[in-house]
Design a protein around this motif. Sequence first.
Motif, PDB file in Angstrom:
ATOM      1  N   LYS A  33       3.487  38.793  14.933  1.00  0.00           N
ATOM      2  CA  LYS A  33       4.629  38.220  14.217  1.00  0.00           C
ATOM      3  C   LYS A  33       4.323  38.035  12.731  1.00  0.00           C
ATOM      4  CE  LYS A  33       7.092  34.910  16.034  1.00  0.00           C
ATOM      5  NZ  LYS A  33       7.573  33.615  16.535  1.00  0.00           N
ATOM      6  N   TRP A  37       5.941  39.516   9.191  1.00  0.00           N
ATOM      7  CA  TRP A  37       6.377  38.659   8.082  1.00  0.00           C
ATOM      8  C   TRP A  37       5.880  39.207   6.748  1.00  0.00           C
ATOM      9  CZ3 TRP A  37       4.713  33.153  10.058  1.00  0.00           C
ATOM     10  CH2 TRP A  37       5.524  32.773  11.132  1.00  0.00           C
ATOM     11  N   TRP A  40       8.115  42.277   5.025  1.00  0.00           N
ATOM     12  CA  TRP A  40       9.418  42.070   4.380  1.00  0.00           C
ATOM     13  C   TRP A  40       9.319  41.896   2.867  1.00  0.00           C
ATOM     14  CZ3 TRP A  40      13.706  43.456   6.614  1.00  0.00           C
ATOM     15  CH2 TRP A  40      13.773  43.507   7.999  1.00  0.00           C
ATOM     16  N   THR A  71       4.111  37.741  -0.052  1.00  0.00           N
ATOM     17  CA  THR A  71       3.357  38.437   0.993  1.00  0.00           C
ATOM     18  C   THR A  71       1.858  38.118   0.884  1.00  0.00           C
ATOM     19  OG1 THR A  71       3.043  40.509   2.179  1.00  0.00           O
ATOM     20  CG2 THR A  71       3.078  40.653  -0.212  1.00  0.00           C
ATOM     21  N   ILE A  74       1.427  34.731   2.565  1.00  0.00           N
ATOM     22  CA  ILE A  74       1.482  34.891   4.023  1.00  0.00           C
ATOM     23  C   ILE A  74       0.179  35.501   4.527  1.00  0.00           C
ATOM     24  CG2 ILE A  74       2.664  36.010   5.956  1.00  0.00           C
ATOM     25  CD1 ILE A  74       5.240  35.911   4.202  1.00  0.00           C
TER      26      ILE A  74
END
Length: 153
Positions: A33, A37, A40, A71, A74
């Motif tokens: 997951k 993320w 994107w 990003t 993340i």
Amino acid sequence: MRRNHLIALATLGSAALLLGAWGFQYLGYAPCKMCLWQRWPHGAAVLFGVAAMAAPVAILTLAGALAAATTGAIGVYHTGVERGWWEGPSSCSSGDITGMSTDDLFNQIMAAPLVRCDEVAWQLLGLSMASWNALISFALVAIWLAAYRKSAP
């Protein structure tokens, strides 16, 4: 280096990271997951880059920098989950099972995704894909900001 060259470099960097992620997926490394993320914002950075090349609006370069920074952040978060520095989302990490009944634990296992976010699927030089994404993305932020400095009034 000229503004458009910097924007092209940053845009191609995000595109290359996306292509690399899809390449690993094609080779059998299913994304978790948090891996998804991280994709994107790269897609957004590519779109901002294309728009910034077409219309010399300084805000588009800042948007590209923000997408790359997102990003990267993340990726840092994902790296921390992989290394056990902090717990990740319960939907893709092992989490704490203390106090769970056998039925609850069984239900959690059966509902869990096949790819866990807290396991390193691949690494190079001791760094996972999430770590490499973070490092390269922060380098892309610097390129975006250099492009902004060249386009700011």
